[in-house]
Design a protein around this motif. Structure first.
Motif, PDB file in Angstrom:
ATOM      1  N   THR A  49      -0.629   5.351 -11.924  1.00  0.00           N
ATOM      2  CA  THR A  49      -0.301   4.058 -12.136  1.00  0.00           C
ATOM      3  C   THR A  49       1.430   4.706 -12.375  1.00  0.00           C
ATOM      4  O   THR A  49       0.777   5.272 -12.875  1.00  0.00           O
TER       5      THR A  49
ATOM      6  N   SER B 169      -3.753   8.900 -14.168  1.00  0.00           N
ATOM      7  CA  SER B 169      -4.027   8.062 -12.944  1.00  0.00           C
ATOM      8  C   SER B 169      -5.538   8.360 -13.338  1.00  0.00           C
ATOM      9  O   SER B 169      -6.135  10.027 -13.624  1.00  0.00           O
TER      10      SER B 169
ATOM     11  N   ASN C 116      -2.691  -1.553  -2.566  1.00  0.00           N
ATOM     12  CA  ASN C 116      -3.775   0.054  -2.426  1.00  0.00           C
ATOM     13  C   ASN C 116      -4.512  -0.558  -0.577  1.00  0.00           C
ATOM     14  O   ASN C 116      -3.772  -1.664  -0.133  1.00  0.00           O
TER      15      ASN C 116
ATOM     16  N   VAL D 155       0.480   0.069  -9.787  1.00  0.00           N
ATOM     17  CA  VAL D 155      -0.677   0.257 -10.108  1.00  0.00           C
ATOM     18  C   VAL D 155      -1.371   0.196  -8.437  1.00  0.00           C
ATOM     19  O   VAL D 155      -1.041  -0.277  -8.080  1.00  0.00           O
TER      20      VAL D 155
ATOM     21  N   ASN E  53      -4.001   1.785  -5.750  1.00  0.00           N
ATOM     22  CA  ASN E  53      -5.493   2.463  -5.302  1.00  0.00           C
ATOM     23  C   ASN E  53      -5.444   2.862  -4.076  1.00  0.00           C
ATOM     24  O   ASN E  53      -5.155   1.769  -3.370  1.00  0.00           O
TER      25      ASN E  53
ATOM     26  N   GLN F 117     -12.126   8.744  -3.666  1.00  0.00           N
ATOM     27  CA  GLN F 117     -11.130   7.239  -4.212  1.00  0.00           C
ATOM     28  C   GLN F 117     -10.473   7.833  -5.503  1.00  0.00           C
ATOM     29  O   GLN F 117     -10.600   8.664  -6.661  1.00  0.00           O
ATOM     30  N   ASN F 118      -8.952   6.939  -5.793  1.00  0.00           N
ATOM     31  CA  ASN F 118      -8.247   7.091  -7.144  1.00  0.00           C
ATOM     32  C   ASN F 118      -7.613   5.580  -7.555  1.00  0.00           C
ATOM     33  O   ASN F 118      -7.526   4.874  -6.125  1.00  0.00           O
ATOM     34  N   SER F 119      -7.151   5.659  -8.460  1.00  0.00           N
ATOM     35  CA  SER F 119      -6.558   4.749  -9.146  1.00  0.00           C
ATOM     36  C   SER F 119      -4.520   5.488  -9.492  1.00  0.00           C
ATOM     37  O   SER F 119      -5.200   6.667 -10.555  1.00  0.00           O
TER      38      SER F 119
ATOM     39  N   THR G 208       1.002  -4.182  -6.737  1.00  0.00           N
ATOM     40  CA  THR G 208      -0.211  -3.459  -6.464  1.00  0.00           C
ATOM     41  C   THR G 208      -0.405  -3.619  -5.771  1.00  0.00           C
ATOM     42  O   THR G 208       0.406  -4.079  -4.840  1.00  0.00           O
TER      43      THR G 208
END
Length: 322
Positions: free
Chosen positions: A210, A194, A149, A220, A222, A206-208, A147
């Motif tokens: 995978t 995503s 971010n 993952v 962010n 903003q975004n996420s 992960t």
């Protein structure tokens, strides 16, 4: 090596303060579309020359390496300008606004036999190799999850709000988690999913994201321009986990066992700002007659841009002219 800065904005100030403290380069010239701004900048950072046009600076035969510090919406135009004047180029991230521009820029550099590389500083940091070595040692076992971010409260910065300036979180901060994942897990991605929250003007706030890898690993990621995040990169295995503190300029790496007990800590070596590593990589490559830096090959920059293109397409984020 005589280095020049194209653009006299915020990021140019950071680079200029860095090269002032390096023995390998001379702070030779800076150019802005506003001569008074360039003159003040040159005086502040002890550059030998100031120019009121990019073309004039690039016509100076003494300039050897140019750092392009303008917004990424202008990189395509400015990098080509440098290359057509016979200058080696270190271009700030994001390298361009899309993969098509990126491929054209690299093709021109190869045609001109000039170095061109992306200044994505995470790729050049000494702790990058340390991280690779820790994972390879097997201390956290078989790695299956990552992960990462990055986010800052920058949603009032004008250029980030404008589609015409290739705004949004992805190209400005999301590029770092993506690079972190590719550095650790590589490119063998099976599927990307995503989601993103768009602003009223149609750029991502903003975004996420995978990444699902063919061998079952997952990353993952962010990014946001709405909030301050912890900036951590966490790599998890069946014997423990690793925390990389501050993924865009890693300050330290901590290693933990299954009982969440810290078993090792690696501090970043003392640095000027972190930008010096990419400058040194350019100098080394130029001296060796190479047209790309091994730390960030052309193919990797293209790959990142292709990923970001596919994400924006899914979100419906289209920049003018695309």
């Amino acid at each position: 090596m005589k280095m020049a800065i194209l653009g006299a904005g915020f990021i140019a100030r950071s680079m200029s303060a860095t090269i002032n403290k390096m023995d390998e380069v001379t702070s030779y010239a800076v150019a802005s579309r506003d001569y008074k701004k360039a003159e003040a900048f040159a005086k502040e950072f002890a550059f030998e020359k100031a120019y009121g046009s990019y073309e004039e600076m690039l016509s100076d035969p003494e300039v050897e390496l140019v750092y392009v510090a303008t917004p990424h919406s202008h990189h395509y135009e400015h990098v080509k300008l440098c290359l057509n004047h016979g200058k080696h180029v270190l271009c700030e991230k994001s390298f361009a606004i899309n993969a098509k521009q990126t491929e054209e820029m690299f093709a021109l550099a190869l045609e001109k036999k000039l170095l061109l590389t992306e200044a994505i500083w995470t790729r050049y940091m000494p702790l990058r190799k340390t991280l690779d070595d820790i994972i390879a040692s097997g201390v956290i076992g078989n790695v299956s999850m990552l992960t990462a971010n990055l986010g800052y409260v920058i949603n009032r910065v004008p250029r980030l709000l404008e589609p015409s300036l290739a705004g949004g979180a992805l190209l400005d901060v999301g590029v770092y988690p993506i690079n972190f994942a590719l550095m650790v897990f590589g490119n063998d991605i099976e599927r990307i999913t995503s989601t993103a929250i768009l602003t009223d003007k149609g750029v991502d706030a903003q975004n996420s994201i995978t990444f699902e890898y063919k061998d079952g690993r997952m990353a993952v990621l962010n990014s946001t321009m709405m909030s301050q995040t912890d900036r951590l990169g966490i790599i998890s295995g069946n014997k423990g986990f690793i925390i990389a503190e501050n993924i865009n300029n890693c300050e330290r790496i901590r290693v933990y066992d299954l009982d969440q007990k810290e078993i090792a800590c690696y501090e970043a070596p003392k640095q000027i700002s972190g930008y010096e590593y990419e400058v040194r990589a350019c100098i080394k490559a130029i001296q060796e007659g190479k047209l790309e830096c091994e730390e960030m090959p052309h193919a990797e920059t293209i790959r990142v841009m292709q990923i970001m293109d596919s994400l924006r397409k899914k979100w419906g984020v289209i920049y003018p002219g695309e």
